[in-house]
Design a protein around this motif. Structure first.
Motif, short mmCIF file in Angstrom:
data_model
loop_
_atom_site.label_atom_id
_atom_site.label_comp_id
_atom_site.label_asym_id
_atom_site.label_seq_id
_atom_site.Cartn_x
_atom_site.Cartn_y
_atom_site.Cartn_z
N LYS A 5 -8.45 -8.26 -9.57
CA LYS A 5 -8.77 -6.99 -8.27
C LYS A 5 -9.29 -7.71 -6.79
CE LYS A 5 -7.50 -3.12 -11.77
NZ LYS A 5 -6.72 -3.01 -11.38
N SER A 6 -8.40 -6.49 -6.13
CA SER A 6 -8.94 -7.11 -5.11
C SER A 6 -10.31 -6.56 -4.13
CB SER A 6 -8.16 -6.63 -3.85
OG SER A 6 -8.25 -4.73 -3.85
N GLN A 7 -10.41 -5.72 -5.29
CA GLN A 7 -12.23 -4.63 -4.84
C GLN A 7 -13.00 -5.49 -5.80
OE1 GLN A 7 -12.30 -2.06 -2.83
NE2 GLN A 7 -14.65 -2.12 -3.36
N GLN A 8 -12.41 -6.84 -6.87
CA GLN A 8 -13.77 -7.21 -8.02
C GLN A 8 -14.37 -8.47 -7.09
OE1 GLN A 8 -11.17 -7.50 -10.54
NE2 GLN A 8 -12.75 -6.48 -12.82
N VAL A 9 -13.42 -8.84 -6.25
CA VAL A 9 -13.50 -10.21 -5.43
C VAL A 9 -14.59 -9.37 -4.41
CG1 VAL A 9 -12.86 -11.62 -4.01
CG2 VAL A 9 -10.69 -11.64 -6.08
N LYS A 10 -13.65 -8.72 -3.78
CA LYS A 10 -14.91 -7.86 -2.97
C LYS A 10 -16.53 -7.21 -3.54
CE LYS A 10 -13.93 -4.45 1.05
NZ LYS A 10 -12.96 -3.16 1.39
N GLU A 11 -16.43 -7.09 -4.63
CA GLU A 11 -17.16 -6.57 -4.61
C GLU A 11 -18.35 -8.05 -4.74
OE1 GLU A 11 -19.74 -4.60 -8.16
OE2 GLU A 11 -17.74 -4.77 -8.33
N ILE A 12 -18.21 -8.82 -5.72
CA ILE A 12 -18.74 -10.05 -6.26
C ILE A 12 -19.22 -10.87 -4.31
CG2 ILE A 12 -18.51 -12.81 -7.12
CD1 ILE A 12 -16.55 -10.94 -8.85
N ILE A 13 -18.35 -11.00 -3.26
CA ILE A 13 -18.96 -11.31 -2.20
C ILE A 13 -19.59 -10.65 -1.72
CG2 ILE A 13 -17.95 -12.44 0.05
CD1 ILE A 13 -14.70 -12.51 -1.60
N GLY B 183 0.85 -13.74 -6.02
CA GLY B 183 1.20 -13.56 -6.96
C GLY B 183 0.13 -12.57 -7.30
N ASN B 184 -0.44 -13.09 -8.39
CA ASN B 184 -1.88 -12.75 -9.24
C ASN B 184 -2.18 -11.45 -9.33
OD1 ASN B 184 -1.95 -15.73 -9.86
ND2 ASN B 184 -4.11 -16.36 -9.20
N PHE B 185 -2.19 -10.52 -7.93
CA PHE B 185 -2.53 -9.77 -7.94
C PHE B 185 -1.92 -8.86 -8.68
CE2 PHE B 185 -4.38 -10.86 -4.09
CZ PHE B 185 -5.41 -10.27 -4.21
N GLU C 197 -1.77 -4.08 -9.14
CA GLU C 197 -2.37 -4.26 -7.58
C GLU C 197 -1.05 -4.61 -6.89
OE1 GLU C 197 -6.01 -4.06 -5.40
OE2 GLU C 197 -5.92 -5.77 -6.85
N LYS C 198 -0.39 -3.90 -6.37
CA LYS C 198 0.64 -4.20 -5.23
C LYS C 198 0.35 -5.72 -3.78
CE LYS C 198 3.49 0.31 -4.78
NZ LYS C 198 4.52 1.26 -3.99
N PRO C 199 0.85 -6.63 -4.12
CA PRO C 199 0.17 -7.52 -3.73
C PRO C 199 -0.36 -7.20 -1.84
CG PRO C 199 1.54 -8.91 -4.48
CD PRO C 199 1.61 -7.01 -4.98
N GLU C 200 0.71 -6.51 -1.20
CA GLU C 200 0.59 -6.61 0.58
C GLU C 200 -0.98 -5.24 0.04
OE1 GLU C 200 3.48 -3.36 -1.04
OE2 GLU C 200 3.22 -5.29 -1.24
N GLU C 201 -0.93 -4.37 -0.60
CA GLU C 201 -2.06 -3.09 -0.43
C GLU C 201 -3.11 -3.91 -1.03
OE1 GLU C 201 -1.06 -0.44 -2.88
OE2 GLU C 201 1.05 0.11 -1.81
N ALA C 202 -3.50 -4.97 -1.45
CA ALA C 202 -5.03 -5.57 -2.28
C ALA C 202 -5.17 -6.45 -0.75
CB ALA C 202 -4.31 -6.70 -3.43
N GLY D 74 11.02 -13.36 -5.00
CA GLY D 74 11.07 -12.22 -5.75
C GLY D 74 10.26 -11.20 -5.50
N ASP D 75 9.45 -10.35 -6.02
CA ASP D 75 8.92 -9.16 -5.31
C ASP D 75 8.00 -8.89 -4.58
OD1 ASP D 75 11.08 -8.50 -7.60
OD2 ASP D 75 9.43 -8.06 -8.51
N VAL D 76 7.24 -10.47 -4.04
CA VAL D 76 6.20 -10.39 -3.27
C VAL D 76 6.67 -9.81 -1.75
CG1 VAL D 76 4.22 -11.68 -2.20
CG2 VAL D 76 4.49 -11.81 -5.11
N GLU D 77 5.89 -8.86 -1.07
CA GLU D 77 6.08 -9.31 0.20
C GLU D 77 5.40 -10.17 1.05
OE1 GLU D 77 8.11 -6.65 1.19
OE2 GLU D 77 9.18 -5.36 0.00
N MET D 78 6.56 -10.95 1.26
CA MET D 78 6.20 -12.66 2.17
C MET D 78 5.34 -11.73 3.37
SD MET D 78 5.66 -14.01 -1.23
CE MET D 78 5.14 -15.88 -0.68
N ARG D 79 6.31 -11.92 3.50
CA ARG D 79 6.08 -11.26 5.77
C ARG D 79 5.03 -9.90 5.97
NH1 ARG D 79 9.73 -13.05 8.73
NH2 ARG D 79 11.81 -13.83 7.87
N LYS D 80 5.57 -9.27 5.05
CA LYS D 80 4.05 -8.31 5.20
C LYS D 80 2.60 -9.28 5.60
CE LYS D 80 3.06 -4.20 6.01
NZ LYS D 80 2.79 -3.45 7.26
N ILE D 81 2.73 -9.90 4.04
CA ILE D 81 1.97 -10.17 4.45
C ILE D 81 1.39 -11.43 5.15
CG2 ILE D 81 0.45 -12.11 2.17
CD1 ILE D 81 1.26 -10.64 -0.03
#
Length: 275
Positions: free
Chosen positions: A152-160, A175-177, A182-187, A228-235
């Protein structure tokens, strides 16, 4: 932002013996890719191949977008953790030799009998050790959102934030999110200030038993980027607004034939970047 490709995109072709590191670099040059991500997984004879890679990349005026290893700090045995620390230090040395400025790293995998709190403490402790070496060698360690300790994005953030070194940043795997709910764009929005490398990957929702199993038994499979389902342009928009100017390293995990799917993905990203 710059166009890159991870060699993991053609792992099936490599396993079949149809391509190696040298042929991969040639293929990327033919498709006007600016930077390549190399992984220690693909060396057949590292001491022989590494100088050739350096020479060929220079000849083609390309860059090593990132060098990647697959460490695991969730080791109950302290001696095994020490081996993993040495493995990361060797990865840093190889990154220097190959001309990369960053090393993709993992946190670790779940183990029977190991609590989340125990595993996290070993991960943070080990990163505090290896970032010191990264600082000496001018290599940024980029932690990928992968697995259950840093998925999860918050886990990566916490470690950093707990390691608290400018030499530990994030590899954003788009994709991994999905696999951790997690929704990738929110992560991406949550972790954007720490992003130093991007695995540009597309996933789509799949049926049970097909592809990668995520939380709550939801499955996703890789596909050609943009399908696919990832919002590539938004990211890309979020990263641009955050000032990210590094690589979008395509990591194609769609069905075979991989080279065909990868080339279609390269064309999609070129259009996305206005090339």
């Amino acid at each position: 932002m710059k166009l890159g490709v991870s060699m993991w995109s053609i792992v099936h072709e490599y396993q079949k013996g149809d391509i190696d590191v040298e042929k991969f670099i040639d293929l990327m040059h033919q498709n006007n890719v600016e930077g390549i991500e190399l992984l220690d997984y693909f060396w057949k004879d590292k001491e022989k191949e590494l100088p050739m890679v350096v020479e060929k990349i220079k000849k083609y005026n390309m860059e090593v977008a990132c060098y990647s290893i697959s460490n695991d700090f969730v080791m109950p045995d302290e001696k095994e953790r020490e081996k993993q620390i040495e493995y990361v230090k060797q990865g840093i040395n190889d990154a220097v030799k190959i001309g990369a400025d960053k090393l993709r790293v993992f946190s670790g995998n779940t183990k029977e009998g190991v609590t989340y709190e125990e595993g996290l403490s070993w991960i943070i402790e080990s990163f505090k050790e290896v970032v010191k070496y990264g600082e000496q060698k001018d290599i940024i360690l980029v932690l990928e959102n992968h697995g259950l300790f840093a998925g999860k994005s918050q886990q990566v953030k916490e470690i950093i934030e707990k390691v608290a070194s400018p030499n530990l940043r994030a590899t954003l795997d788009t994709g991994n999110f999905f696999l951790v709910g997690e929704k990738p764009e929110e992560a991406v929005e949550n972790i954007k200030e720490y992003v130093h490398h991007v695995h540009f990957k597309d996933f789509k929702r799949s049926v049970a038993g097909k592809g990668y199993k995520g939380l709550n038994d939801v499955y996703y499979e890789g596909c050609i980027l943009g399908q696919g389902d990832v919002e590539m342009r938004k990211i890309v928009e979020i990263l641009k607004e955050a000032g990210y100017e590094g690589y979008l390293a395509i990591e194609y995990e769609g069905p075979d034939p991989q080279i065909e799917g990868l080339i279609k993905s390269i064309e999609y990203v070129k259009k996305l970047l206005g090339r």
